[in-house]
Design a protein around this motif. Structure first.
Motif, mmCIF file in Angstrom:
data_model
loop_
_atom_site.group_PDB
_atom_site.id
_atom_site.type_symbol
_atom_site.label_atom_id
_atom_site.label_comp_id
_atom_site.label_asym_id
_atom_site.label_seq_id
_atom_site.Cartn_x
_atom_site.Cartn_y
_atom_site.Cartn_z
ATOM 1 N N ARG A 214 -29.684 18.136 2.613
ATOM 2 C CA ARG A 214 -29.727 18.592 1.229
ATOM 3 C C ARG A 214 -28.444 19.368 0.924
ATOM 4 O O ARG A 214 -27.922 20.052 1.798
ATOM 5 C CB ARG A 214 -30.947 19.469 1.003
ATOM 6 C CG ARG A 214 -32.240 18.691 1.023
ATOM 7 C CD ARG A 214 -33.477 19.584 0.907
ATOM 8 N NE ARG A 214 -34.668 18.789 0.979
ATOM 9 C CZ ARG A 214 -35.204 18.323 2.116
ATOM 10 N NH1 ARG A 214 -34.642 18.594 3.259
ATOM 11 N NH2 ARG A 214 -36.303 17.581 2.090
ATOM 12 N N GLU B 292 -27.837 22.137 -0.570
ATOM 13 C CA GLU B 292 -27.895 23.580 -0.297
ATOM 14 C C GLU B 292 -27.853 23.863 1.213
ATOM 15 O O GLU B 292 -27.301 24.875 1.644
ATOM 16 C CB GLU B 292 -29.115 24.236 -0.957
ATOM 17 C CG GLU B 292 -30.459 23.687 -0.519
ATOM 18 C CD GLU B 292 -30.946 22.456 -1.285
ATOM 19 O OE1 GLU B 292 -32.124 22.107 -1.094
ATOM 20 O OE2 GLU B 292 -30.184 21.838 -2.048
ATOM 21 N N THR B 293 -28.402 22.977 2.012
ATOM 22 C CA THR B 293 -28.331 23.131 3.472
ATOM 23 C C THR B 293 -26.900 22.932 3.945
ATOM 24 O O THR B 293 -26.417 23.665 4.806
ATOM 25 C CB THR B 293 -29.275 22.134 4.175
ATOM 26 O OG1 THR B 293 -30.604 22.337 3.692
ATOM 27 C CG2 THR B 293 -29.248 22.314 5.679
ATOM 28 N N SER C 221 -24.917 26.056 3.144
ATOM 29 C CA SER C 221 -25.247 27.123 4.093
ATOM 30 C C SER C 221 -24.631 26.860 5.463
ATOM 31 O O SER C 221 -24.115 27.778 6.110
ATOM 32 C CB SER C 221 -26.764 27.268 4.238
ATOM 33 O OG SER C 221 -27.326 27.702 3.028
#
Length: 137
Positions: A95, A97-98, A101
């Motif tokens: 994803r 957002e992963t 991060s």
């Protein structure tokens, strides 16, 4: 298809043994025969529901979630001794957002360790694989 139904490709440089261990895990958990050729690195999205994408997304989410512990367990000195041509680019799906991060954590670790991303990525993924019972660098 909404953004939650899609993954993006994410490339990591890891040592050959770590790349082999990731490929083995992808085969055993998702039936991916050739992880090196599985994802198109030029693709802008990868649909959810693809077994290889689901497996690698879960893997990267686990790495991000456990990054502090993996950092503590990582053998950065061993990864530093790998010859420059001893790394392979492995594409995963995750994803967005992963991925963001993961990038932040890998970059911070590289800054702290005063080394390059491939060394950090190898050490962190090797620590994850070791904890998962799959491999050592």
């Amino acid at each position: 298809m909404t953004g939650n139904d899609q993954y993006k490709p994410f490339g990591v440089y890891v040592s050959r043994p770590v790349a082999d261990a990731l490929a083995t895990a992808a085969y055993e958990e998702a039936g991916v025969v050739d992880l090196a050729a599985y994802f198109d690195p030029d693709a802008t999205t990868i649909p959810a529901g693809d077994p290889g994408a689901e497996m690698t997304a879960d893997l990267l989410e686990a790495v991000v979630a456990n990054f502090a512990g993996l950092y503590d367990a990582a053998d950065f000195e061993s990864a530093r001794r790998i010859e420059p041509d001893g790394f392979e680019l492995v594409h995963l799906a995750a994803r967005p957002e992963t991925i963001a991060s993961a990038r932040e954590r890998f970059q911070a670790a590289a800054t702290i360790q005063e080394t390059d991303l491939r060394t950090v990525q190898t050490a962190i993924f090797a620590a994850w694989l070791s904890e998962d019972g799959q491999s050592r660098p």
